[in-house]
Design an enzyme around this catalytic site. Structure first.
Site, short mmCIF file in Angstrom:
data_model
loop_
_atom_site.label_atom_id
_atom_site.label_comp_id
_atom_site.label_asym_id
_atom_site.label_seq_id
_atom_site.Cartn_x
_atom_site.Cartn_y
_atom_site.Cartn_z
N GLU A 1 16.32 46.43 28.20
CA GLU A 1 16.41 47.59 27.32
C GLU A 1 17.82 47.61 26.72
O GLU A 1 18.77 47.96 27.40
CB GLU A 1 16.17 48.88 28.11
CG GLU A 1 16.28 50.12 27.24
CD GLU A 1 16.56 51.40 28.02
OE1 GLU A 1 16.15 52.46 27.55
OE2 GLU A 1 17.21 51.34 29.09
N ASP B 1 17.05 48.02 32.93
CA ASP B 1 17.32 49.34 32.35
C ASP B 1 18.76 49.41 31.83
O ASP B 1 19.69 48.86 32.44
CB ASP B 1 17.13 50.39 33.47
CG ASP B 1 17.24 51.81 32.97
OD1 ASP B 1 16.45 52.18 32.09
OD2 ASP B 1 18.12 52.55 33.45
#
Ligand SMILES: [Ca+2]
Ligand SMILES: [Ca+2]
Length: 512
Positions: free
Chosen positions: A243, A206
């Site tokens: 990401e 993330d």
């Protein structure tokens, strides 16, 4: 790390927003046992890896603010349930990727509750602290908003503490500070725990570009060097997909240390061409992305998606038109790379922001039925029985969006030209009409030409001379075409996948 070419890379992946997927105990909340009960479904769909949104304990519904990196959120189950999920998935050759949230923690994480108590806390340096004067001196009291964060003022008050803490995404998520060697050691323990003790197959990483804040941005990439060395040491074949929500030029350097990154530029480009019904040189753009990625990692994996849990659902983007939902899927599943299907996309589910409404309950069946597996933590505003057929209605309907996904996934896996991941095989086929999108995917076993009619009008296809023998129909959403393409008309929003018609007059003619 750099992927090992001998390692099998899952060819089709699936993102599960855990809270909304499947409820095993009728408390309305999706859980790990619910996912276990749907592994047969996912295997039948053709999924080879699952990215689970965060499952660590967390006070929020989305769980992107962790309070304990070594446990499972009680709403979702236990560590035993998680191990069971892994074992059952591995029996089906399905890999599991854990969503690792290491840019920030929850303010309720014991590190932060201790750090905020005093400047002399042992955990103080796990986070970023500055007084007004320091913040002003660096000129960092405000930031430009970005696609992944709308926060303008990232410094937050800690009651009467003269220092503020940095939280890029919101005040409930203080950013971790990896200048701290103690914190890096803790991260090492977290990586070992999940990869070795528990046995996950990889991580979805993330906020990978935000690990260091904007004024030290260049250090974020070096951080992933450190991270990948730890992974390499404990589980060399673990997969990493990051990401990096940014444009291609900023994304590319991350491939130096990570296997895959999500292709946000492509996601938005696909949405635009579906909305405007015109190509925007997608193939050329992809080719230049590949060239850039390759500079950093010749075995880069392009992680592609229509949308994920942070974007309006593709079903809504295309105005809930079944034909366009199928067209979107056909484009995604015929492009090179590693596609990620967002749960429910295969039913044509809908949703636009705010976030909870792009994360609505998966529609397994008619929710009124007893002992429903449908989650019920939120009342759906978009994906309701009035707008989307549940799986139970789609499963045996050969024309359903679900069976479209299933058929395409099967074809992708059968045709090596379609499932090629390393060294993406993609060339433009020029049809002189920007409402048509066409590309060629050469492969030594069988090459294919893919043509999509992006428009609401029937189009005539004039294949260039060197592709004129590509007339054998492998797949078509235009019922006029089966077996061999005999006329050159393609119905509105239809796609066709073609290979060379046999017998070959000249086996050497199958050139790029
Ligand atoms: Ca439950
Ligand atoms: Ca950060």
């Amino acid at each position: 790390m750099i992927a090992d070419k001998s390692k099998f890379i899952p060819r089709v992946c699936y993102e599960i927003f855990v809270r909304s997927f499947c409820d095993s105990n009728q408390d309305g909340i999706g859980d790990l046992n619910g996912i276990i009960s749907k592994l047969d479904y996912l295997e039948d769909l053709g999924v080879e890896a699952i990215w689970l949104t965060p499952v660590n304990p967390s006070p929020s519904y989305h769980k992107y603010d962790v309070t304990d990196y070594f446990n499972i959120e009680p709403e979702y189950g236990t560590l035993e349930d998680f191990k069971n999920l892994l074992a059952r998935a591995h029996e089906r050759n399905i890999e599991i990727y854990l969503d690792l949230i290491i840019n920030h923690t929850s303010t309720l994480h014991p590190w932060f509750t201790d750090a905020r108590k005093s400047q002399s806390s042992n955990f103080r340096n796990f986070y970023w602290w500055m007084n007004e004067a320091q913040i002003d001196k660096l000129g960092i009291s405000k930031r430009e908003t970005s696609d992944d964060s709308q926060v303008v003022y990232p410094w937050h008050d800690n009651s009467d503490d003269p220092e503020k803490y940095y939280g890029l995404f919101y005040k409930g998520m203080p950013d971790l500070n990896y200048h701290s060697e103690e914190l890096r050691a803790e991260l090492g323990k977290i990586i070992r725990f999940w990869l070795v003790d528990i046995g996950v197959d990889g991580f979805r990483l993330d906020a990978a570009r935000h690990i260091y804040p904007e004024w030290e941005k260049e250090q974020s990439i070096e951080f992933w060097d450190f991270f990948s060395k730890v992974v390499q040491e404990v589980k060399p074949d673990a997969f990493t997909v990051a990401e990096v929500w940014a444009e291609t030029e900023e994304v590319a350097p991350y491939f130096k240390y990570l296997d895959a990154t999500f292709h946000f530029d492509l996601s938005f480009a696909l949405q635009r061409i579906l909305i405007h019904e015109r190509d925007e040189d997608i193939v050329e753009k992809l080719q230049s992305s590949y060239a850039l990625f390759e500079k950093y990692n010749p075995l880069f994996v392009d992680a592609i998606m229509l949308t994920n849990h942070d974007q309006d659902r593709i079903g809504s983007v295309v105005g809930n038109q079944i034909a366009k939902k199928k067209l979107a899927a056909t484009i995604l599943l015929t492009l090179p790379g590693q596609p990620y299907i967002y749960y429910g996309e295969e039913l044509g589910m809908l949703g636009t922001k705010p976030d909870p409404y792009i994360r609505e309950p998966f529609l397994w069946n008619i929710p009124e039925t007893e002992n429903s597996e449908n989650t019920a933590w939120i009342e759906a505003q978009f994906s309701t029985l009035e707008t989307v057929s549940p799986l139970s209605s789609q499963f045996n309907d050969p024309e359903s969006v679900f069976n479209h996904y299933k058929n395409l996934i099967r074809l992708r896996k059968e045709e090596p030209a379609l499932s090629q991941i390393f060294a993406p095989n993609l060339h433009r086929v020029c049809l002189s009409d920007d409402q048509l999108l066409a590309y060629f995917r050469p492969h030594v076993d069988r090459s294919v030409v893919i043509i999509h009619n992006l428009s609401g009008n029937t189009k005539t296809i004039y294949l260039p001379e060197d592709k004129s023998n590509f007339r054998k129909v492998l797949f078509s959403t235009d019922p006029a075409h089966s077996d061999v393409m005999t006329n050159a008309e393609l119905a509105p929003y239809s796609s066709i996948i073609l290979s060379l018609v046999l017998p070959l007059s000249d086996p050497g003619s199958e050139n790029q």
